[in-house]
Write an enzyme that holds these catalytic residues in place. Structure first.
Site, PDB file in Angstrom:
ATOM      1  N   HIS A  68       0.810  -1.217   0.000  1.00  0.00           N
ATOM      2  CA  HIS A  68       0.000   0.000   0.000  1.00  0.00           C
ATOM      3  C   HIS A  68       0.834   1.252   0.000  1.00  0.00           C
ATOM      4  O   HIS A  68       0.460   2.266  -0.572  1.00  0.00           O
ATOM      5  CB  HIS A  68      -0.986  -0.015   1.156  1.00  0.00           C
TER       6      HIS A  68
ATOM      7  N   ARG B 104     -11.336   0.770  -8.170  1.00  0.00           N
ATOM      8  CA  ARG B 104     -11.262  -0.171  -7.039  1.00  0.00           C
ATOM      9  C   ARG B 104     -12.463   0.116  -6.137  1.00  0.00           C
ATOM     10  O   ARG B 104     -12.375   0.933  -5.229  1.00  0.00           O
ATOM     11  CB  ARG B 104      -9.966   0.031  -6.262  1.00  0.00           C
TER      12      ARG B 104
ATOM     13  N   ARG C 280     -14.241  -2.525 -11.220  1.00  0.00           N
ATOM     14  CA  ARG C 280     -13.936  -3.843 -10.666  1.00  0.00           C
ATOM     15  C   ARG C 280     -14.883  -4.098  -9.514  1.00  0.00           C
ATOM     16  O   ARG C 280     -15.034  -3.252  -8.626  1.00  0.00           O
ATOM     17  CB  ARG C 280     -12.496  -3.893 -10.169  1.00  0.00           C
TER      18      ARG C 280
ATOM     19  N   GLU D 122      -5.041 -12.258 -12.508  1.00  0.00           N
ATOM     20  CA  GLU D 122      -4.056 -12.038 -11.451  1.00  0.00           C
ATOM     21  C   GLU D 122      -3.716 -13.339 -10.739  1.00  0.00           C
ATOM     22  O   GLU D 122      -2.865 -13.380  -9.875  1.00  0.00           O
ATOM     23  CB  GLU D 122      -4.525 -10.953 -10.469  1.00  0.00           C
TER      24      GLU D 122
ATOM     25  N   ASN E 249       0.091  -6.868  -9.759  1.00  0.00           N
ATOM     26  CA  ASN E 249       0.496  -6.899  -8.344  1.00  0.00           C
ATOM     27  C   ASN E 249       0.252  -8.291  -7.775  1.00  0.00           C
ATOM     28  O   ASN E 249       1.129  -8.914  -7.184  1.00  0.00           O
ATOM     29  CB  ASN E 249      -0.305  -5.891  -7.511  1.00  0.00           C
ATOM     30  N   ASP E 250      -0.976  -8.779  -7.953  1.00  0.00           N
ATOM     31  CA  ASP E 250      -1.289 -10.110  -7.430  1.00  0.00           C
ATOM     32  C   ASP E 250      -0.682 -11.207  -8.306  1.00  0.00           C
ATOM     33  O   ASP E 250      -0.241 -12.236  -7.799  1.00  0.00           O
ATOM     34  CB  ASP E 250      -2.804 -10.297  -7.305  1.00  0.00           C
TER      35      ASP E 250
ATOM     36  N   ARG F  94       2.914  -9.968  -1.239  1.00  0.00           N
ATOM     37  CA  ARG F  94       3.240  -8.661  -1.798  1.00  0.00           C
ATOM     38  C   ARG F  94       3.512  -7.609  -0.732  1.00  0.00           C
ATOM     39  O   ARG F  94       4.028  -6.540  -1.021  1.00  0.00           O
ATOM     40  CB  ARG F  94       2.120  -8.198  -2.732  1.00  0.00           C
TER      41      ARG F  94
ATOM     42  N   CYS G  99      -3.557  -3.229 -15.332  1.00  0.00           N
ATOM     43  CA  CYS G  99      -3.943  -2.206 -14.353  1.00  0.00           C
ATOM     44  C   CYS G  99      -3.144  -2.350 -13.060  1.00  0.00           C
ATOM     45  O   CYS G  99      -3.393  -1.659 -12.091  1.00  0.00           O
ATOM     46  CB  CYS G  99      -5.437  -2.233 -14.072  1.00  0.00           C
TER      47      CYS G  99
END
Ligand code: PEP
Ligand code: MG
Length: 570
Positions: free
Chosen positions: A192, A293, A329, A418, A441-442, A452, A495
């Site tokens: 984050h 998000r 999403r 992901e 990211n995932d 992560r 994304c």
């Protein structure tokens, strides 16, 4: 000069004093023997004084803050002024209280826990105040202990914020006019801290062991692209910071239409969490929204938002992009983004648990109501709405999601890729839906089996890993096959944070990605670099990256062929 090295997650060369984020407040011990000369009266007075000091400090900070930070501070100041907490803490000081006398710190801790419990039981708006009570409790206990208040330090001068890691809640009061960069000893490139830094346009370095030990007030130079923090910098680094400040303003603008050197169009979209973000993204020239998000609209909620609340939240984003694409999403609750009404805090492996689309298994109906709200918000706005589900693993899940979208009247269903299984089976997954968006990211965390959020795993958790790039290529190739088979284009976008790295953006385009979505702050840098390469060059750089033996070798080999990055400090 002492230098700390970490993973650079947002570029920028800045100079400034360090302020350390105070460590979280530890729970005071119960069952402590209270010396005979400590009176209930004197302890009661200490609690009253501490609560007053906390209230005054919060009010003073609220007076100079702005936006969401101001609201948070005002709400917390109000809670600190509430006599109920102080009164119930004082009652617990008495030897006659159930369980006997407590220290002032312990009494405040327990009293606040009881207040928090009763607010939670009331539900709705009152339940949302629980976080404020717990924040006030931490502040009063710190005041009683003579320690710095928790949360972002107050300062009259701009500073570089150092911490072990930052949680989303820590950052609500982060004022970008005061905090000029972020450095953390832990936290991965997809954490984050990294996402927030990019959203705010703050240079940032994560996973730099030792930076949480730099003394408060020490001047440091930070290079967010190189990932280095230098204590007590020399004249050359001071000049580098000055040069960056001058050229950063020239990089600040994006024309609103991204074109490569040979005229090839790769639309650049924005990642947003709220209507306010969307307005800023539109002002920054974003060609649409590639990732809304939706869980960010409801992170502070204990209960499911009503359909009306959801219509308002999504409508605010759609209204900022009339006639443009907005990819919504559906709720991605779980792991690093828990939502109490959807996820179970006691799961042993939250990242592998019931998160994202999977919450439809345990909380049926929430997804349908969300799709209903998205459709209703679309009906009264002009945005071109696409909808995608997070954490899709199989073609069957994709088909089920598409059927729910169709039932809600939503015409363009898609999936996030992901989970590696979705990348490996992209051709069949994309048979069921209209598009895919790679959540790098995932995808990185699952491909590399590396959480992560963990600093020590930052080198594994790098989207430049050739294994991750292979999965991106498999997805793009699978989508091309599904497009050919169906006679309809099934575009793949990215994304994840990878899209905001200008060098990696070139590679992603070369691998066959059609659109890139990122924090609005990254648009200008990414488009400036993409404008210097042709599609053929991007494809050649993608081949170089895929063939590399490691993430750092891939990054180095590609960067060596893009000299503009060093020229611009990116
Ligand atoms: C991702 O995983 O890359 C992504 C974009 O989703 P989030 O970071 O919200 O999990
Ligand atoms: Mg994700």
């Amino acid at each position: 000069m002492q230098t700390f090295s970490g993973v650079g997650v947002a570029p920028g060369r800045v100079l400034g004093p360090v302020r350390q984020m105070p460590k979280p407040v530890q729970e005071p011990r119960g069952n402590v023997n209270i010396p005979a000369d400590v009176t209930v009266e004197s302890q009661g007075q200490r609690i009253k004084d501490a609560a007053k000091a906390v209230q005054a400090e919060l009010r003073a900070r609220a007076a100079t803050a702005s936006g969401e930070g101001k609201e948070v501070l005002e709400a917390t100041a109000m809670m600190a002024a509430d006599p109920m907490l102080v009164k119930s803490a004082i009652r617990l000081l008495s030897p006659a209280a159930p369980g006997g006398a407590r220290t002032a710190e312990r009494a405040v801790w327990e009293a606040a826990a009881t207040v928090a419990e009763s607010l939670k039981a009331l539900g709705g708006y009152m339940a949302e105040r629980v976080a404020d009570v717990l924040d006030v409790r931490a502040r009063i206990v710190s005041e009683l202990r003579g320690l710095p208040a928790p949360g972002i330090p107050a300062s009259d001068v701009p500073f570089i914020l150092a911490a072990e890691d930052l949680a989303p809640a820590d950052t609500a009061t982060l004022d970008p006019a005061k905090v000029i960069a972020l450095i953390t000893s832990s936290g991965g490139p997809q954490s984050h801290t990294a996402i927030l830094a990019r959203a705010l346009g703050l240079p940032a370095i994560v996973a730099a062991p030792g930076v949480d030990g730099i003394a408060d007030g020490m001047e440091v130079y930070l290079d967010g692209a190189a990932g280095t923090v230098t204590v007590d910098p020399g004249e050359d680094l001071r000049l580098a910071a000055k040069a960056w400040a001058n050229q950063a303003s020239t990089l600040a603008a994006f024309s609103g239409s991204n074109v490569m050197a040979d005229g090839f169009r790769v639309p650049l979209l924005a990642n947003v969490g709220t209507g306010a973000d969307a307005v800023k993204a539109a002002e920054a020239g974003a060609e649409g929204v590639g990732l809304l998000r939706t869980e960010f609209c409801f992170l502070d909620r204990d209960d499911e938002p009503t359909v009306e609340e959801q219509i308002a939240a999504y409508g605010a984003v759609f209204a900022a992009f009339p006639g443009k694409k907005v990819v919504v999403r559906t709720l991605d609750a779980g792991a690093d983004k828990p939502l109490p009404f959807l996820t179970n805090a006691d799961e042993p492996n939250p990242a592998l648990g019931v998160r994202g689309y999977r919450t439809d298994l345990t909380s049926p109906g929430v997804l349908e109501r969300q799709l209903e709200a998205i459709a209703a918000a679309e009906a009264v706005n002009q945005a071109e709405v696409w909808v995608m589900a997070p954490m899709i693993s199989t073609a069957d899940e994709a088909a089920h999601f598409a059927s729910l979208c169709a039932a809600a009247g939503l015409r363009t269903p898609g999936v996030m890729v992901e989970v590696p299984s979705a990348a490996l089976t992209a051709a069949t997954v994309l048979r069921e839906v209209s598009f895919a968006s790679l959540g790098t990211n995932d995808l990185t965390q699952y491909a590399m089996a590396a959480d992560r959020q963990l600093g020590p795993l930052a080198t594994l958790n790098d989207p430049w890993q050739p294994a991750v790039l292979q999965l991106v290529k498999l997805t793009a190739d699978g989508a091309a096959a599904a497009s050919a088979a169906s006679g309809t284009a099934k575009p793949v976008g990215v994304c994840g944070e990878a899209a905001a790295d200008p060098a990696l953006a070139v590679v992603l385009v070369g691998l066959g990605v059609a659109t890139l979505s990122m924090s609005a702050r990254a648009l200008a840098a990414v488009s400036t670099v993409l404008a210097t390469v042709t599609m053929a060059q991007a494809q050649q750089l993608a081949a170089v990256a895929l063939a590399a033996s490691s993430a750092s070798a891939a990054r180095q080999a590609v960067r060596a062929q893009l000299p503009i990055l060093d020229e611009l400090g990116l």
